[in-house]
Each structure stands twice: as C-alpha cells, then as structure tokens.
Design an enzyme around this catalytic site. Structure first.
Site, short mmCIF file in Angstrom:
data_model
loop_
_atom_site.label_atom_id
_atom_site.label_comp_id
_atom_site.label_asym_id
_atom_site.label_seq_id
_atom_site.Cartn_x
_atom_site.Cartn_y
_atom_site.Cartn_z
N ARG A 24 -12.54 -7.62 6.64
CA ARG A 24 -11.90 -6.30 6.24
C ARG A 24 -12.37 -5.07 7.08
O ARG A 24 -12.29 -3.92 6.39
CB ARG A 24 -12.01 -6.32 4.73
N ARG B 22 -9.09 -0.05 4.53
CA ARG B 22 -9.10 1.15 3.55
C ARG B 22 -10.44 2.07 3.71
O ARG B 22 -10.47 3.19 3.19
CB ARG B 22 -8.84 0.74 2.09
N ARG C 238 -1.28 4.46 7.26
CA ARG C 238 -0.19 3.76 6.13
C ARG C 238 0.36 4.61 5.27
O ARG C 238 1.25 4.00 4.25
CB ARG C 238 -1.43 2.85 5.46
N ASP D 251 -2.32 -10.13 6.57
CA ASP D 251 -2.71 -10.64 5.29
C ASP D 251 -2.41 -12.12 5.15
O ASP D 251 -1.70 -12.79 6.02
CB ASP D 251 -2.19 -9.96 4.34
N TYR E 239 -3.26 -17.69 -5.84
CA TYR E 239 -2.19 -16.63 -5.90
C TYR E 239 -0.65 -17.16 -6.28
O TYR E 239 -0.21 -16.48 -7.22
CB TYR E 239 -2.01 -15.80 -4.65
O1 CP3 Z 1 -9.91 -6.26 8.86
C1 CP3 Z 1 -9.44 -6.87 8.43
O2 CP3 Z 1 -9.93 -8.20 7.90
C2 CP3 Z 1 -7.79 -6.99 8.37
C3 CP3 Z 1 -7.16 -7.92 7.91
C4 CP3 Z 1 -7.04 -8.66 6.71
C5 CP3 Z 1 -6.48 -8.19 5.42
N1 CP3 Z 1 -6.28 -8.92 4.27
C6 CP3 Z 1 -6.01 -6.72 5.17
C7 CP3 Z 1 -5.64 -6.17 3.96
C8 CP3 Z 1 -7.53 -10.02 6.27
C9 CP3 Z 1 -8.28 -10.70 7.16
C10 CP3 Z 1 -6.99 -10.16 4.86
C11 CP3 Z 1 -7.05 -11.25 4.31
C12 CP3 Z 1 -6.89 -11.78 2.97
N2 CP3 Z 1 -6.01 -11.19 1.80
C13 CP3 Z 1 -7.89 -12.34 2.00
C14 CP3 Z 1 -8.98 -13.13 2.53
C15 CP3 Z 1 -10.23 -12.23 2.62
C16 CP3 Z 1 -11.00 -11.77 1.46
O3 CP3 Z 1 -11.08 -10.73 1.35
O4 CP3 Z 1 -11.25 -12.65 0.90
C17 CP3 Z 1 -7.33 -12.26 0.87
C18 CP3 Z 1 -7.97 -13.08 -0.52
C19 CP3 Z 1 -6.14 -11.57 0.54
C20 CP3 Z 1 -5.22 -11.18 -0.39
C21 CP3 Z 1 -5.28 -9.24 -0.48
N3 CP3 Z 1 -4.50 -8.80 0.10
C22 CP3 Z 1 -6.11 -8.84 -1.43
C23 CP3 Z 1 -6.84 -9.46 -2.40
C24 CP3 Z 1 -5.77 -7.53 -1.18
C25 CP3 Z 1 -6.34 -6.36 -1.88
C26 CP3 Z 1 -5.38 -5.63 -2.86
C27 CP3 Z 1 -6.13 -4.25 -3.32
O5 CP3 Z 1 -5.54 -3.25 -2.81
O6 CP3 Z 1 -7.37 -4.03 -3.76
C28 CP3 Z 1 -4.94 -7.48 -0.15
C29 CP3 Z 1 -4.48 -6.42 0.60
C30 CP3 Z 1 -4.89 -6.12 1.82
N4 CP3 Z 1 -5.00 -6.74 2.87
C31 CP3 Z 1 -5.35 -4.49 2.28
C32 CP3 Z 1 -5.98 -4.97 3.49
C33 CP3 Z 1 -6.20 -3.57 4.62
C34 CP3 Z 1 -5.31 -3.52 1.30
C35 CP3 Z 1 -3.91 -3.03 1.04
C36 CP3 Z 1 -3.70 -1.50 1.58
O7 CP3 Z 1 -4.73 -1.10 2.44
O8 CP3 Z 1 -2.91 -1.05 0.84
#
Ligand code: CP3
Length: 343
Positions: A26, A30, A39, A75, A154
């Site tokens: 990640r 953010r 974004r 994602d 999910y």
């Molecule tokens: O640098 C990176 O790793 C970016 C790529 C990435 C994202 N999601 C971007 C993202 C990766 C590798 C993921 C994988 C992902 N997504 C996982 C596995 C990694 C982990 O954290 O265990 C999981 C469980 C998800 C599902 C998911 N997507 C969640 C739980 C969330 C958070 C929701 C929140 O806002 O709290 C996301 C959204 C997400 N994925 C964001 C990003 C940058 C945030 C959304 C935003 O910026 O609006």
C-alpha cells in the site's frame, strides 16, 4: 524492462544482494498528498481502470521513496469488476458488492461467468503496466491479485467483515459450493495476474490478507489448493502474503510455489525462518504501528527486523501489513535510506 540483477529479483531468487531490497504494501495511496490530489473527483475503481491515472499513481511512491519495486495501483476486486460483478469501493470501508454470494444458487449464478472475460477486458490494465514498466526502467514492477479466500471473505459477506464468518460457514457447511466459488475466484485471479505479467510485471504477490481467520486444518484443506491454482503456470517469482498466518506459516509456501512468504508483525523473522526453512525468502515485517513512534524507536525496530531477517535465505524488507493512511510519508523515505545504508 527490469534487470534480473535488481535487488528484489535477486532476493526472490534466494540471493543476498549487497543492498537489501525494500518496498511497502500500500505504498501507493492515501499516505501521499500527491495521490490524494490526483484522486479528487474519481472513484477508486474508475481510477484503477484509467490507464494514465493508474500508471501515475503507481510511479508516485517509487519516485518519492526510492523503493526497490513498484506495486501496480489497482485493487483485489478489479478483476471481479472486469468480470461484470457489481462492486464499488466505499472510502473508509472497503469493497461492497450489490449482491452478496451466499447460497448455492448465488454461487451457480456467479460462476457461470466465463473467467476468460477478465483477460479479454484487461486492456486498460495492460496499457497502464506497459507505460509503468517503461518508466521504471531497471526497477521491477510487482503485479498482484487477491487470493480466493480473501476475495470470498468480501463476496460472501457482501462487504468487509471482522471474522469472515459467512465465508467460513459456507466452507464448513456447503463444501461443494465453497469449492466451486473458490475455484472460480482462483481462475479470475489467475487471469488478472496473467494480464499483468504479459504486460511487463516482473514478479507477483498473492494477497491472502484475511487467511489468519482460518484454522491450519481449514487452510490446508479448503484454501491452499485454490491459492496454488491461482498461481499455476505463471513464470515470474511469487510472493505469498497473509496476516496472522503464523500457525500455518509453512503452508504459505504452497509446497514450493511461493518464492517468498510475507510475515506480519506478530512473528519475529528469525522464528519464521526456523519454520519455513531454507528454500524460501522472507518478506516483512516492520510493525505498521511503529511508524508513529519517535525515530530512534523506529530505527531500532528496523535494525532489529534486518538483523532477524538474516536467519532467512534472503530478505525483502516491508511492513507487516499495508501503510496506514495517516503515515507521514517522510518516515517511509527515511526507512528506505536506513535499509539501503545498513550493512
Ligand atoms: O501500493 C499499493 O499497494 C496499491 C495497490 C493496492 C490497493 N489495494 C489500492 C487501494 C493493493 C495491492 C490493494 C490490495 C487490497 N485491496 C487488499 C490486500 C492488501 C491488504 O491491505 O491486505 C485488500 C484487502 C483490498 C480491499 C480494499 N480496498 C480495502 C480493505 C480498502 C480500504 C478501504 C478504505 O478506504 O479504508 C480498499 C481500497 C483501496 N485499495 C485504496 C487503495 C489506495 C483506498 C481507496 C481510496 O484511496 O479511496
């Protein structure tokens, strides 16, 4: 094209390069003001499917921190969106599905979608990756996918949950539906990984973030075969990551399919190395909570992680889980400098 001599690829290959590679799960996202700016006005999944946005967001942390790898900005639910499943990511919450997949009939409906659709509709992702890999030059790009269990956690619930009770209940109560669902998810993630590799990703990480909610017996019987299938036949190095997987860490090697196993912050790397043996690289495991500590405390922690990592055949420094959104990005840059300078 990434160089085969890139520290990350050498470490995945079992070597100990002069410079220990470091990247952060990640890292794109953010914690970075430049990300938040880009974004504004674009929904998460739309950003993932807009090639120039996805490419730029992927590159931001590599430029800023000097990490040893990019991780593709996308994602785990993107391939489901590509397959036509109705899903959104709600800010502050996570993936939310219009129709949870709970019954045998739900599973039949979902799995009647041909997983080949994912490969056919992956154009925007491939376009982003081709651009990113060109810009990255020698620095490898890591592609990724969600493991079948974490995706199912999910999908069955319909959104985020704490203990993933509904997915685990399906596994226990209706194994035929479970295997059908997990088998289909494995094919979907397999196709998503394939598209990223075809377009230039040099390594992949399978995220089974929520696998720690499973017993070792359930993991072995109902999960490991599907995660293995998601990775089958891809010819780039594989990192396999989960949170809370200490009780079945050796199973996370997937019988040798994984070149590296990710370890969360709960288990010291020397202990992990004793469990997984000498045929696998370890990745981890700075405690994300430590990012808030005064620098001398954090520095001592990073040095301890480096020193315990010496027990593994090779070590890729990372956090034990993703970068928390409130992290000061300068702290991450400082960790990269420390890891690169440490001998
Ligand atoms: O640098 C990176 O790793 C970016 C790529 C990435 C994202 N999601 C971007 C993202 C990766 C590798 C993921 C994988 C992902 N997504 C996982 C596995 C990694 C982990 O954290 O265990 C999981 C469980 C998800 C599902 C998911 N997507 C969640 C739980 C969330 C958070 C929701 C929140 O806002 O709290 C996301 C959204 C997400 N994925 C964001 C990003 C940058 C945030 C959304 C935003 O910026 O609006």
């Amino acid at each position: 094209m990434a160089s085969p001599d890139a520290p990350l690829l050498r470490a995945l290959n079992g070597d100990r390069p002069e410079r220990t590679p470091v990247w952060f799960m990640r890292q794109a996202g953010r914690s970075l003001p430049e990300y938040r700016e880009l974004r504004v006005g674009t929904r998460m999944l739309d950003a993932c499917l807009t090639p120039d946005l996805a490419a730029e967001i992927t590159l931001q942390p590599v430029r800023r921190h000097g990490v040893d790898a990019g991780i593709f900005f996308s994602d785990i639910v993107v391939p489901l969106r590509l397959a036509g499943v109705e899903v959104e990511i709600e800010p502050g919450r996570g993936p939310v599905f219009a129709s949870p997949v709970r019954t045998a009939a739900d599973v039949d409906r979902l799995t009647s979608i041909d997983p080949d659709v994912v490969a056919q509709s992956a154009g925007p992702i491939k376009e982003a990756i081709r651009y990113v890999t060109q810009e990255l030059g020698d620095v490898p790009l890591i592609g990724f996918a969600g493991a079948p269990f974490t995706l199912a956690a999910y999908l069955v619930e319909g959104g985020p949950s704490k203990e993933h009770m509904r997915a685990r209940a399906m596994m226990a109560g209706d194994p035929a539906s479970w295997n059908k669902l997990a088998g289909w998810l494995a094919q979907v993630s397999h196709a998503f990984l394939g598209a990223q590799i075809e377009a230039g990703a040099s390594a992949v990480q399978l995220f089974d973030s929520w696998a720690g909610s499973l017993s070792p017996a359930a993991y072995r019987k109902s999960i490991a075969p599907h995660s293995t299938a998601a990775l089958a036949g891809h010819d780039v190095p594989v990192i396999h990551f989960g949170v809370g997987t200490g009780p079945f860490l050796d199973d996370m090697r997937l019988g040798g399919v994984a070149d590296a196993v990710g370890v969360d912050w709960r288990m010291p790397l020397d202990e992990a190395a004793g469990i997984v043996g000498e045929d696998v690289t370890l990745q981890g495991n700075i405690d994300p909570a430590m990012l808030q500590a005064p620098w001398p405390t954090l520095e001592a922690h990073v040095r301890d992680v480096l020193s315990r990592g010496e027990a593994a055949r090779a070590h890729i420094v990372n956090l034990g889980h993703g970068v928390p959104p409130e992290t000061d990005p300068d702290v991450l840059t400082r960790i990269v400098e420390l890891v690169h300078e440490a001998q």
